[in-house]
Design an enzyme around this catalytic site. Structure first.
Site, mmCIF file in Angstrom:
data_model
loop_
_atom_site.group_PDB
_atom_site.id
_atom_site.type_symbol
_atom_site.label_atom_id
_atom_site.label_comp_id
_atom_site.label_asym_id
_atom_site.label_seq_id
_atom_site.Cartn_x
_atom_site.Cartn_y
_atom_site.Cartn_z
ATOM 1 N N LEU A 1 -20.647 -3.347 9.423
ATOM 2 C CA LEU A 1 -21.484 -2.537 10.311
ATOM 3 C C LEU A 1 -21.584 -3.213 11.674
ATOM 4 C CD1 LEU A 1 -24.408 -1.321 7.975
ATOM 5 C CD2 LEU A 1 -22.557 0.056 8.952
ATOM 6 N N CYS B 1 -3.508 -2.377 9.064
ATOM 7 C CA CYS B 1 -3.941 -1.672 7.843
ATOM 8 C C CYS B 1 -4.770 -0.424 8.117
ATOM 9 C CB CYS B 1 -4.720 -2.635 6.960
ATOM 10 S SG CYS B 1 -3.775 -4.105 6.562
ATOM 11 N N LYS C 1 -6.861 1.897 -3.327
ATOM 12 C CA LYS C 1 -6.525 1.150 -2.115
ATOM 13 C C LYS C 1 -6.754 1.983 -0.847
ATOM 14 C CE LYS C 1 -4.779 -1.585 0.809
ATOM 15 N NZ LYS C 1 -4.811 -2.980 1.059
ATOM 16 N N GLY D 1 -8.625 -2.315 14.582
ATOM 17 C CA GLY D 1 -7.189 -2.306 14.873
ATOM 18 C C GLY D 1 -6.490 -2.917 13.674
ATOM 19 N N THR E 1 0.852 -1.197 0.000
ATOM 20 C CA THR E 1 0.000 0.000 0.000
ATOM 21 C C THR E 1 0.883 1.241 0.000
ATOM 22 O OG1 THR E 1 -1.693 -1.202 1.182
ATOM 23 C CG2 THR E 1 -1.829 1.198 1.279
HETATM 24 C C1 UGA Z 1 -8.293 -4.722 5.825
HETATM 25 C C2 UGA Z 1 -9.250 -4.723 4.622
HETATM 26 O O1 UGA Z 1 -10.494 -5.300 4.997
HETATM 27 C C3 UGA Z 1 -8.654 -5.494 3.447
HETATM 28 O O2 UGA Z 1 -9.508 -5.395 2.322
HETATM 29 C C4 UGA Z 1 -7.280 -4.902 3.103
HETATM 30 O O3 UGA Z 1 -6.650 -5.605 2.057
HETATM 31 C C5 UGA Z 1 -6.393 -4.962 4.335
HETATM 32 O O4 UGA Z 1 -7.019 -4.217 5.399
HETATM 33 C C6 UGA Z 1 -5.051 -4.370 3.985
HETATM 34 O O5 UGA Z 1 -4.991 -3.181 3.678
HETATM 35 O O6 UGA Z 1 -4.073 -5.119 3.886
HETATM 36 P P1 UGA Z 1 -7.733 -6.451 7.807
HETATM 37 O O7 UGA Z 1 -7.139 -5.265 8.495
HETATM 38 O O8 UGA Z 1 -6.939 -7.685 7.704
HETATM 39 O O9 UGA Z 1 -8.157 -6.058 6.289
HETATM 40 O O10 UGA Z 1 -9.059 -6.858 8.550
HETATM 41 P P2 UGA Z 1 -10.605 -6.435 8.526
HETATM 42 O O11 UGA Z 1 -11.413 -7.652 8.457
HETATM 43 O O12 UGA Z 1 -10.852 -5.398 7.523
HETATM 44 O O13 UGA Z 1 -10.771 -5.818 9.993
HETATM 45 C C7 UGA Z 1 -10.098 -4.644 10.405
HETATM 46 C C8 UGA Z 1 -10.550 -4.233 11.786
HETATM 47 O O14 UGA Z 1 -11.894 -3.734 11.746
HETATM 48 C C9 UGA Z 1 -10.570 -5.351 12.830
HETATM 49 O O15 UGA Z 1 -10.046 -4.863 14.030
HETATM 50 C C10 UGA Z 1 -12.034 -5.693 12.980
HETATM 51 O O16 UGA Z 1 -12.338 -6.194 14.260
HETATM 52 C C11 UGA Z 1 -12.677 -4.338 12.754
HETATM 53 N N1 UGA Z 1 -14.079 -4.415 12.293
HETATM 54 C C12 UGA Z 1 -14.364 -4.935 11.070
HETATM 55 C C13 UGA Z 1 -15.103 -3.911 13.087
HETATM 56 O O17 UGA Z 1 -14.870 -3.411 14.204
HETATM 57 N N2 UGA Z 1 -16.391 -3.952 12.619
HETATM 58 C C14 UGA Z 1 -16.699 -4.471 11.406
HETATM 59 O O18 UGA Z 1 -17.897 -4.471 11.026
HETATM 60 C C15 UGA Z 1 -15.664 -4.978 10.622
#
Ligand code: UGA
Length: 433
Positions: free
Chosen positions: A253, A263, A207, A260, A121
């Site tokens: 949502l 990313c 991105k 956290g 990124t």
């Molecule tokens: C995120 C993006 O979803 C990916 O598409 C992207 O490729 C990646 O970053 C990156 O840039 O490499 P990631 O950080 O692995 O992926 O995980 P997510 O599933 O997106 O969750 C991120 C955070 O948001 C977690 O702490 C999760 O608990 C939180 N979250 C997610 C919420 O609090 N509520 C939600 O509804 C969804």
């Protein structure tokens, strides 16, 4: 095809392994010897479901190799993915020194046409710098292209996401580069996954825009969750009510203690900085960050409101990873929450199916802080249970057993994993419900 991947972190290792699985021949360079030695034996240095099996299979079948030799890697193929780290610098800006170093190495060792692909990124227009750097340092005037192919992999489901992309974005500037991408991603386009061809700058911007938008969506629902608590409404009802509108969409949502990981926090900060560098104030994202940071405070205030005094309380903590399916604790809410409880003098028993070893490096064991090997052992004699990460095994817990083990049946759930109506016999608190 033959493919070179520079950097075997989360992105590089998953990319390399999955491209090998698709039948390509991949050479992956990694400079950290300890990681490399493990990888050569088929053992990933990160936990990612499905990765180890796939890596072992492709090593055995000879489609993936690992090396420290960057020259060998650059000469191996004409397609080079840059997957090195772009960590946050003190100013919030992305530190691109590793991308620059690889660009110089490519310039030095290239022996024919190369398609250099940024997967890390990076801020918009980084491809211009990569191009300039390769041109400046190139030993001869060999032809090359620079393209951007951002990844959208989620930790914990990265292999699945690679193999089932919602879309593939490729930012290219020449027909030659375009054709290579079409060939590379044919296994996906053939099955109907869209391959969106853009300019490199647009791909870079997509991105940061995507991650920031998702972070904003989470902060939005977390703000609504706080309002829901004040007025006695269940935030899940709101999420459902707005999510059914296709323009809003139901995903991302889930209210709770916020995002956290490696990313969202880093990318939101970097995007604010990118806007600032172009004379724009991205207040929307500043607020996104502020709400997110505050959710940890909201949770801790809730704990204090419920337990009154944290000192000497026996508190069980379920979940340390920043999300389920990973051992990653970078920017995990658990760090702030456990840190504050330690400061308050609470007696903690921590459990996480994968992330305990990483967490131990930040919070070593002592008489007031212990790590246990299963979720039930954390509960013995506990005054309260805090849920910080929504691992499936917590949702599947035997609640009668939970109740019997605890001194007081108090659960404070930062991830809303249980339906409140199932929680009779507990004092059950969650976020925005
Ligand atoms: C995120 C993006 O979803 C990916 O598409 C992207 O490729 C990646 O970053 C990156 O840039 O490499 P990631 O950080 O692995 O992926 O995980 P997510 O599933 O997106 O969750 C991120 C955070 O948001 C977690 O702490 C999760 O608990 C939180 N979250 C997610 C919420 O609090 N509520 C939600 O509804 C969804």
């Amino acid at each position: 095809m033959k493919i070179t991947v520079v950097g075997a972190g989360y992105v590089g290792l998953v990319t390399a392994t999955c491209f090998a699985e698709l039948g390509n021949h991949v050479l992956c360079v990694e400079k950290i010897e300890s990681h490399l030695n493990k990888l050569k034996k088929g053992i990933p240095h990160i936990y990612e479901p499905g990765l180890e099996e796939m890596l072992k299979k492709n090593l055995e079948e000879g489609r993936i190799k690992f090396s420290t030799d960057i020259k060998e890697a650059i000469n191996f193929s004409e397609v080079i993915f840059i997957c090195v780290g772009t960590p946050q610098s003190d100013s919030g800006k992305a530190d691109l020194s590793q991308v620059e170093a690889v660009s110089r190495q490519i310039a030095e060792f290239m022996d024919g046409y190369k398609l250099v692909i940024e997967k890390s990124t990076v801020p918009v227009n980084t491809h211009q710098w990569v191009k300039k750097t390769i041109s400046r340092y190139a030993a001869s005037d060999l032809d090359f292209d620079v393209a951007s192919n951002p990844e959208f992999l989620r930790e914990g489901s990265a292999v699945f996401d690679f193999m089932n992309p919602d879309r593939i974005v490729a930012g290219v500037e020449s027909d030659r580069a375009r054709q290579i991408f079409e060939e590379l991603y044919e296994p996906f386009t053939k099955k109907g996954h869209p391959l969106l061809m853009t300019s490199p700058a647009a791909a870079e911007l997509i991105k940061h825009s995507a991650n920031s938008f998702l972070a904003m969506k989470i902060s939005y629902i977390n703000m609504i969750a706080q309002l829901c608590e004040k007025v006695g409404v269940d935030v899940n009802m709101i999420a459902q009510g707005i999510g059914l509108d296709e323009r809003v969409g139901a995903k991302f949502l889930n209210a709770g203690i916020g995002y956290g990981g490696s990313c969202f926090p880093k990318d939101v900060k970097a995007f604010i900085k990118i806007a600032e560098d172009h004379g724009l104030e991205f207040g929307l994202l500043r607020e996104t960050e502020k709400i997110n940071a505050n959710m940890r405070r909201v949770f801790l205030d809730k704990v204090e409101e419920i337990l009154w005094i944290n000192k000497d309380k026996h508190i069980a903590v379920w979940g340390l990873a920043f999300k389920p399916g990973t051992d990653d604790i970078r920017e995990a809410p658990a760090i702030d929450i456990v840190g504050e409880l330690v400061k308050n003098g609470a007696n903690l028993r921590l459990y996480d199916p994968e992330a305990a070893a990483n967490f131990k490096q930040l919070f070593p064991e002592n008489e007031n802080l212990q790590y246990v090997n299963d979720k039930y052992s954390a509960l013995e004699n506990a005054d309260a249970l805090l849920i910080i990460t929504e691992w499936d095994e917590f949702q599947e817990a035997d609640l009668d057993r939970v109740k019997k083990l605890m001194k007081l049946p108090i659960i404070i759930d930062g991830r809303n994993i249980f339906p409140p109506e199932k929680m009779q016999g507990f004092e059950y608190y969650s976020m925005g419900r």
